[in-house]
Design a protein around this motif. Sequence first.
Motif, mmCIF file in Angstrom:
data_model
loop_
_atom_site.group_PDB
_atom_site.id
_atom_site.type_symbol
_atom_site.label_atom_id
_atom_site.label_comp_id
_atom_site.label_asym_id
_atom_site.label_seq_id
_atom_site.Cartn_x
_atom_site.Cartn_y
_atom_site.Cartn_z
ATOM 1 N N TYR A 133 0.202 4.377 -2.331
ATOM 2 C CA TYR A 133 -0.221 5.647 -1.739
ATOM 3 C C TYR A 133 0.553 6.801 -2.385
ATOM 4 O O TYR A 133 -0.006 7.865 -2.620
ATOM 5 C CB TYR A 133 -0.046 5.648 -0.218
ATOM 6 C CG TYR A 133 -0.707 6.845 0.426
ATOM 7 C CD1 TYR A 133 -2.089 6.857 0.615
ATOM 8 C CD2 TYR A 133 0.021 7.954 0.819
ATOM 9 C CE1 TYR A 133 -2.726 7.958 1.193
ATOM 10 C CE2 TYR A 133 -0.605 9.056 1.389
ATOM 11 C CZ TYR A 133 -1.975 9.050 1.567
ATOM 12 O OH TYR A 133 -2.601 10.142 2.126
ATOM 13 N N MET A 141 0.823 -1.214 0.000
ATOM 14 C CA MET A 141 0.000 0.000 0.000
ATOM 15 C C MET A 141 0.851 1.254 0.000
ATOM 16 O O MET A 141 0.484 2.250 -0.623
ATOM 17 C CB MET A 141 -0.945 -0.030 1.207
ATOM 18 C CG MET A 141 -1.943 1.116 1.245
ATOM 19 S SD MET A 141 -3.029 1.119 -0.169
ATOM 20 C CE MET A 141 -2.951 2.840 -0.617
ATOM 21 N N HIS A 142 1.988 1.226 0.676
ATOM 22 C CA HIS A 142 2.862 2.408 0.740
ATOM 23 C C HIS A 142 3.248 2.870 -0.664
ATOM 24 O O HIS A 142 3.196 4.062 -0.966
ATOM 25 C CB HIS A 142 4.104 2.120 1.582
ATOM 26 C CG HIS A 142 5.020 3.296 1.694
ATOM 27 N ND1 HIS A 142 4.682 4.426 2.404
ATOM 28 C CD2 HIS A 142 6.231 3.527 1.151
ATOM 29 C CE1 HIS A 142 5.660 5.300 2.299
ATOM 30 N NE2 HIS A 142 6.610 4.788 1.549
ATOM 31 N N GLU A 199 -2.550 7.807 4.957
ATOM 32 C CA GLU A 199 -2.094 6.491 4.494
ATOM 33 C C GLU A 199 -2.407 5.378 5.492
ATOM 34 O O GLU A 199 -2.779 4.266 5.105
ATOM 35 C CB GLU A 199 -0.582 6.546 4.222
ATOM 36 C CG GLU A 199 -0.022 5.271 3.661
ATOM 37 C CD GLU A 199 1.464 5.374 3.319
ATOM 38 O OE1 GLU A 199 2.038 4.340 2.944
ATOM 39 O OE2 GLU A 199 2.052 6.473 3.431
ATOM 40 N N PHE A 253 -5.623 3.355 5.035
ATOM 41 C CA PHE A 253 -5.620 2.316 3.999
ATOM 42 C C PHE A 253 -4.886 1.061 4.473
ATOM 43 O O PHE A 253 -5.343 -0.046 4.248
ATOM 44 C CB PHE A 253 -5.011 2.854 2.706
ATOM 45 C CG PHE A 253 -5.717 4.080 2.209
ATOM 46 C CD1 PHE A 253 -7.035 4.019 1.794
ATOM 47 C CD2 PHE A 253 -5.073 5.303 2.184
ATOM 48 C CE1 PHE A 253 -7.703 5.148 1.346
ATOM 49 C CE2 PHE A 253 -5.725 6.440 1.731
ATOM 50 C CZ PHE A 253 -7.043 6.364 1.316
ATOM 51 N N HIS A 254 -3.736 1.270 5.131
ATOM 52 C CA HIS A 254 -2.990 0.127 5.675
ATOM 53 C C HIS A 254 -3.877 -0.684 6.634
ATOM 54 O O HIS A 254 -3.946 -1.905 6.548
ATOM 55 C CB HIS A 254 -1.738 0.594 6.432
ATOM 56 C CG HIS A 254 -0.617 1.006 5.550
ATOM 57 N ND1 HIS A 254 0.254 0.109 4.986
ATOM 58 C CD2 HIS A 254 -0.236 2.225 5.117
ATOM 59 C CE1 HIS A 254 1.137 0.759 4.249
ATOM 60 N NE2 HIS A 254 0.856 2.046 4.308
ATOM 61 N N GLN A 290 -1.234 10.021 -4.242
ATOM 62 C CA GLN A 290 -0.973 11.434 -3.996
ATOM 63 C C GLN A 290 -0.823 12.206 -5.303
ATOM 64 O O GLN A 290 -1.072 13.409 -5.346
ATOM 65 C CB GLN A 290 0.266 11.600 -3.125
ATOM 66 C CG GLN A 290 0.022 11.133 -1.702
ATOM 67 C CD GLN A 290 1.276 11.155 -0.862
ATOM 68 O OE1 GLN A 290 2.319 10.637 -1.255
ATOM 69 N NE2 GLN A 290 1.181 11.765 0.302
ATOM 70 N N LEU A 306 -8.112 12.460 -0.414
ATOM 71 C CA LEU A 306 -7.357 11.390 0.241
ATOM 72 C C LEU A 306 -7.470 11.417 1.759
ATOM 73 O O LEU A 306 -7.538 12.478 2.373
ATOM 74 C CB LEU A 306 -5.875 11.499 -0.113
ATOM 75 C CG LEU A 306 -5.473 11.025 -1.494
ATOM 76 C CD1 LEU A 306 -3.985 11.257 -1.717
ATOM 77 C CD2 LEU A 306 -5.799 9.564 -1.680
#
Length: 190
Positions: free
Chosen positions: A16, A12-13, A31, A34-35, A20, A28
């Motif tokens: 993300y 996911m990182h 982060e 989402f994790h 952006q 958004l």
Amino acid sequence: MLRLKRGSYKEMHQYYANMQQDFEKDELLPEIVFHKAIFQKQADLVLVQDDSIKVTIAYALVCPNSLYGYGLIWYFAVLPWYRGKGLGTEAIKLINRHYGKLRGLLLEVTEVPDTETANRRIKFYNNLGYRVVKCGPYKLNGINTKIMVRQSASMPDPGPAMHRILPEIYSHLVSDTTIEKIIDIKPLKK
């Protein structure tokens, strides 16, 4: 040939960082949201991969859990260097098939950066079987937003219940406090 792969919360990182670039700041969430959603299996990081060149060409965050049976395509984007080639259409078709057992798939189209862009997005999704849901006024993070649905014609219209459906879906993803801050949806007036 395109195929779907479920991404991990660790991946996911990387995506993300793409988000952006692909979405406005107001669209958004942090982060960590989402994790957490992916780690707790409340959302799927869906990677659309081209097997012929072994790369990811698009990504989506999909929330398949809902008391009402609807899923939400939370975010979707084709990576910039693959846009304009019809791959977004093929990617959404794959996602539609993969989540086809749900009562329907919802998505949100914000008026960011402008109404013209939102109308282009609505036309894109209309061509893939989605329609704008007639529901009460909806703002996501203070931004005017349209909700679209793709479902069987035999299913009842979700519009009258959307003010309950969307907050319930988001309850799997974020805290009640966050829902109160970001979601403002009114019941459909009769």
